[in-house]
Design an enzyme around this catalytic site. Structure first.
Site, mmCIF file in Angstrom:
data_model
loop_
_atom_site.group_PDB
_atom_site.id
_atom_site.type_symbol
_atom_site.label_atom_id
_atom_site.label_comp_id
_atom_site.label_asym_id
_atom_site.label_seq_id
_atom_site.Cartn_x
_atom_site.Cartn_y
_atom_site.Cartn_z
ATOM 1 N N ASN A 152 23.890 42.094 -12.810
ATOM 2 C CA ASN A 152 24.912 41.081 -12.508
ATOM 3 C C ASN A 152 24.478 39.780 -13.180
ATOM 4 O O ASN A 152 23.569 39.108 -12.704
ATOM 5 C CB ASN A 152 25.022 40.922 -10.984
ATOM 6 C CG ASN A 152 25.987 39.819 -10.595
ATOM 7 O OD1 ASN A 152 26.720 39.273 -11.436
ATOM 8 N ND2 ASN A 152 25.987 39.472 -9.314
ATOM 9 N N LYS A 201 26.012 37.098 -13.363
ATOM 10 C CA LYS A 201 26.568 35.884 -12.726
ATOM 11 C C LYS A 201 27.117 34.959 -13.805
ATOM 12 O O LYS A 201 27.618 35.438 -14.817
ATOM 13 C CB LYS A 201 25.515 35.223 -11.837
ATOM 14 C CG LYS A 201 24.874 36.240 -10.887
ATOM 15 C CD LYS A 201 24.089 35.646 -9.786
ATOM 16 C CE LYS A 201 23.580 36.771 -8.886
ATOM 17 N NZ LYS A 201 22.859 36.291 -7.726
ATOM 18 N N HIS A 225 30.897 39.853 -3.393
ATOM 19 C CA HIS A 225 29.532 39.332 -3.535
ATOM 20 C C HIS A 225 29.370 38.116 -2.625
ATOM 21 O O HIS A 225 30.305 37.331 -2.467
ATOM 22 C CB HIS A 225 29.264 38.951 -4.992
ATOM 23 C CG HIS A 225 27.817 38.661 -5.246
ATOM 24 N ND1 HIS A 225 27.241 37.475 -4.880
ATOM 25 C CD2 HIS A 225 26.832 39.411 -5.788
ATOM 26 C CE1 HIS A 225 25.946 37.515 -5.186
ATOM 27 N NE2 HIS A 225 25.673 38.677 -5.746
ATOM 28 N N GLU A 234 28.078 35.376 -2.981
ATOM 29 C CA GLU A 234 28.388 34.081 -3.600
ATOM 30 C C GLU A 234 29.897 33.825 -3.613
ATOM 31 O O GLU A 234 30.334 32.676 -3.619
ATOM 32 C CB GLU A 234 27.787 34.019 -5.017
ATOM 33 C CG GLU A 234 26.276 33.828 -4.947
ATOM 34 C CD GLU A 234 25.494 34.409 -6.120
ATOM 35 O OE1 GLU A 234 26.095 34.707 -7.157
ATOM 36 O OE2 GLU A 234 24.265 34.577 -5.965
ATOM 37 N N GLU A 278 22.960 43.608 0.052
ATOM 38 C CA GLU A 278 22.225 42.464 -0.480
ATOM 39 C C GLU A 278 22.032 41.427 0.612
ATOM 40 O O GLU A 278 22.935 40.612 0.867
ATOM 41 C CB GLU A 278 23.007 41.816 -1.628
ATOM 42 C CG GLU A 278 23.279 42.743 -2.785
ATOM 43 C CD GLU A 278 23.595 41.952 -4.047
ATOM 44 O OE1 GLU A 278 22.843 42.088 -5.023
ATOM 45 O OE2 GLU A 278 24.572 41.185 -4.047
ATOM 46 N N GLY A 288 18.184 35.837 -5.258
ATOM 47 C CA GLY A 288 17.733 34.743 -6.103
ATOM 48 C C GLY A 288 16.605 33.920 -5.496
ATOM 49 O O GLY A 288 16.276 32.845 -5.979
ATOM 50 N N SER A 297 16.574 40.050 -5.441
ATOM 51 C CA SER A 297 15.256 39.867 -6.050
ATOM 52 C C SER A 297 14.587 41.172 -6.486
ATOM 53 O O SER A 297 13.356 41.289 -6.452
ATOM 54 C CB SER A 297 14.336 39.057 -5.124
ATOM 55 O OG SER A 297 14.893 37.772 -4.874
HETATM 56 P P1 PGA Z 1 18.976 38.518 -7.728
HETATM 57 O O1 PGA Z 1 20.567 38.646 -7.481
HETATM 58 O O2 PGA Z 1 18.517 39.839 -8.256
HETATM 59 O O3 PGA Z 1 18.848 37.409 -8.730
HETATM 60 O O4 PGA Z 1 18.370 38.196 -6.408
HETATM 61 C C1 PGA Z 1 21.111 39.813 -6.970
HETATM 62 C C2 PGA Z 1 22.608 39.669 -6.806
HETATM 63 O O5 PGA Z 1 23.066 38.620 -6.338
HETATM 64 O O6 PGA Z 1 23.379 40.593 -7.127
#
Ligand code: PGA
Length: 251
Positions: A10, A12, A99, A101, A167, A173, A211
């Site tokens: 992803n 982003k 997601h 976010e 997640e 992140g 992560s």
């Molecule tokens: P990350 O993000 O691996 O940077 O923690 C995962 C995600 O939000 O899909």
């Protein structure tokens, strides 16, 4: 597809034409990973670039994934929106839905996510529903209740294929990864919930996200009911992303 591990990157809000191209060309030397479904979710504006590169350079070894989709179907007066139909038109395979976010910054909740799921399924694409609890919810011991509520949108969908990414919001992140015990408990719970919502005859993939990196992927893939990973930061580099793919292939 439904009996392999999935490793979905992803990006982003990252990527530029030139960098994307360079990355795609590097993937040409990637070792075969016949036990892994590989996908990359680029910003919408780069999806066509990605899809063309996958076809021409990579012989479709990597699936084109979208990070989001409009809740409105087909066409219409919805300025700025991109429909599932348009995504199917350009060759998208998988669409991320819900997601954290999206809920954090755009207020998306179950109802909108459900509309998106239906639109994606109606055009024959595969939705990947993201679920996860906040730190506050976990500390209050409410994680299963929260996830059960998020998963409830799966009930009554016209599909026999269900893909979910777990997640935990506090692991995205942040460099904090859930323990393998926490992942095992939640993935088993999600598996059970899906069976009770969708019936015993569904194909299920449950990905872990938050992560995931080259160093922890093998341990995560060894956890029961972990069918792959949704990878944010580590999907931006060829070396770390392909190391995670290797770990999935070996698992
Ligand atoms: P990350 O993000 O691996 O940077 O923690 C995962 C995600 O939000 O899909």
């Amino acid at each position: 597809m439904w009996d392999k591990k999935w490793v979905i990157g992803n990006w982003k809000m990252n990527g530029r034409l030139q960098n994307n191209n360079a990355l795609m060309h590097r993937f040409r030397i990637m070792p075969t990973a016949d036990r892994v479904v590989i996908g990359l979710a680029a910003p919408t504006v780069y999806l066509l670039q990605l899809h063309n590169a996958m076809q021409i350079v990579l012989n479709n070894r990597i699936l084109t994934c979208a990070q989001d989709v409009s809740r409105f179907p087909n066409n219409g007066a919805y300025t700025g929106e991109v429909s599932a139909d348009m995504m199917a038109d350009i060759g998208v395979d998988i669409v991320l839905i819900g997601h954290s976010e999206r809920s954090l910054y755009f207020g998306e909740k179950n109802e909108i996510q459900r509309q998106k799921m239906v639109n994606v399924l109606n055009v024959g694409l595969t939705p990947l529903l993201c679920v996860g609890e906040s730190l506050e919810e976990r500390e209050a011991g409410r994680e299963q209740e929260v996830i059960a509520h998020q998963l409830s949108i799966l009930e009554g969908l016209d599909t026999k294929n269900i893909a979910v990414a777990y997640e935990p919001v506090w692991a995205i992140g942040t460099g904090k990864v859930a323990t393998t015990g926490q992942i095992a408990d939640m993935h088993a719970f999600i598996h059970k919930q899906i069976l009770s919502l969708c019936g015993n005859d569904v194909n299920i993939r449950i990905l872990y996200g938050g992560s995931v990196n080259a160093g922890n992927a093998a341990d995560i893939f060894a956890v029961p009911y972990v069918d792959g990973a949704l990878v944010g930061g580590a999907s931006l580099s060829y070396d770390s992303f392909t190391a995670i793919i290797d770990a999935a292939q070996e698992s």
